[in-house]
Design an enzyme around this catalytic site. Structure first.
Site, PDB file in Angstrom:
ATOM      1  N   LYS A 136      -2.107  -5.626  -6.488  1.00 51.30           N
ATOM      2  CA  LYS A 136      -1.755  -6.782  -5.684  1.00 51.30           C
ATOM      3  C   LYS A 136      -2.507  -6.750  -4.354  1.00 51.30           C
ATOM      4  O   LYS A 136      -2.887  -5.644  -3.925  1.00 51.30           O
ATOM      5  CB  LYS A 136      -0.248  -6.790  -5.434  1.00 51.30           C
ATOM      6  N   TYR A 220       4.884  -7.407   0.199  1.00 53.28           N
ATOM      7  CA  TYR A 220       6.028  -6.636  -0.277  1.00 53.28           C
ATOM      8  C   TYR A 220       7.354  -7.372  -0.057  1.00 53.28           C
ATOM      9  O   TYR A 220       8.103  -7.583  -1.024  1.00 53.28           O
ATOM     10  CB  TYR A 220       6.052  -5.254   0.384  1.00 53.28           C
TER      11      TYR A 220
END
Length: 369
Positions: A136, A220
């Site tokens: 990611k 996150y």
């Protein structure tokens, strides 16, 4: 610390409730692949995250490091091939990358490259017939993400995005608590991930990072909230700021970013991230009958969950050590390949994050796409 210790749930020491199992032994769990040949990964890019992934998977019964792709075959290539028993013939450069098609020991690629390179090597990897586990953020725009999804679908290979927190047992407990109604109806989330990047890091450039701290650490709390809320944010407000304007780290990207989200259900969220601040990495979930606090929320091991559900309190710290979450996600994807099942965090999940990231930057008056 063995694999069973990572996934086994215990009764919370200070709780009177019993939490449900974090990882069910279904067709997508690593245990269902036992007794079969380990899935061979080629690690593409040998930076810090790929190094951690290889270390985490070194003793896995279902994953093995089968090949390496690096721009430094005579240094990093030699070093890591010796560490993980990779044949010299399975060390590739970016110029010879497409030859991975011929290597039957490679079933999947782990893409640990700078963000702006994810699309190219995912598409080329899919065209070579390899399944893709991509770090990611999935890419630097939602358009690139869609191209990656399309390429993998066309090649009939699986695509998973490496959202390691979704595979952490403590996070799974938080998810299960919310779904069980233990904290009542969720009203809001609050999340922060602050860090201090070093001068010269590729993440501080738009060319390689695609944006600022939201692409790296802010993702996150963004993804965590989307995962726990199980719905997509509909409205955004945001502000970017660079207080240290003379700091060369922030010549190309912002220093800090704060944003809010509102979901169709009425849930609201407030988040922050930075490349120039220090502070705890936290996420809290607030319901009308209790709350859950994760602090530290995004660490590689030892996530701590505290909270209250009605008149009951709980306090649990995960027992995972090192980069164990990377092993969990690698083994999950291996099981999906062996059992022909859908990954828990597929490419569509990465696409949705990039859609949100683009809207956040646009709301802040600093569009990236």
């Amino acid at each position: 610390m063995n694999r069973r210790d990572f996934t086994k749930l215990s009764t919370l020491a200070a709780a009177s409730m019993r939490l449900p199992q974090a990882v069910a032994q279904d067709s997508s769990s690593p245990g269902s692949s036992s007794g079969r040949k380990p899935v061979g990964y080629a690690c593409v890019g040998l930076g810090s995250i790929s190094t951690a992934f290889m270390e985490a998977c070194a003793n896995s019964p279902t994953v093995k490091i089968a090949a390496l792709v690096t721009g430094h075959p005579d240094t990093k290539g030699v070093q890591f091939s010796q560490m993980y028993g990779v044949p010299k013939s399975s060390v590739y450069t970016y110029e010879t990358f497409d030859r991975i098609r011929e290597n039957k020991e490679i079933e999947a690629l782990y893409i640990g490259l700078p963000n702006s390179m994810h699309r190219e090597y995912t598409v080329r990897g899919a065209q070579a017939g390899k399944h893709i586990l991509c770090e990611k953020p999935m890419a630097i725009s939602s358009a690139e993400c869609q191209a990656m999804v399309d390429a993998c679908r066309k090649a009939n290979v699986k695509l998973m995005i490496a959202y390691r927190m979704q595979y952490d047992p403590v996070w799974q407990q938080a998810f299960d608590l919310i779904r069980s109604g233990a904290v009542g109806k969720v009203q809001s989330f609050r999340g922060n991930f602050l860090a201090s990047q070093t001068v010269g890091a590729w993440r501080l450039t738009r060319k390689y990072g695609g944006g600022g701290s939201l692409m790296d650490v802010g993702i996150y709390p963004l993804n965590g909230i989307r995962y726990l809320a199980q719905e997509e944010p509909a409205e955004f407000t945001a502000v970017v700021a660079t207080r240290d304007r003379d700091d060369p780290r922030f010549a190309d990207v912002e220093q800090s970013l704060e944003w809010t989200m509102k979901f169709p259900s009425g849930i609201i969220a407030s988040c922050g991230c930075s490349y120039g601040q220090f502070g705890p990495a936290t996420l809290s979930i607030h319901g009308d009958q209790g709350y859950i606090a994760l602090n530290p929320a995004f660490s590689g091991g030892g996530v701590r969950m505290t909270g209250k559900a009605g008149d009951r309190t709980f306090d649990r710290t995960g027992t995972g050590q090192g980069h164990f979450q990377l092993a969990l996600e690698g083994e999950h994807f291996a099981a999906c390949i062996r059992n022909d099942t859908q990954p828990k965090s597929p490419g569509e999940e990465g696409f949705k994050d990039l859609v949100a990231i683009e809207r956040i930057y646009k709301a802040a008056g600093a569009p990236i796409a």
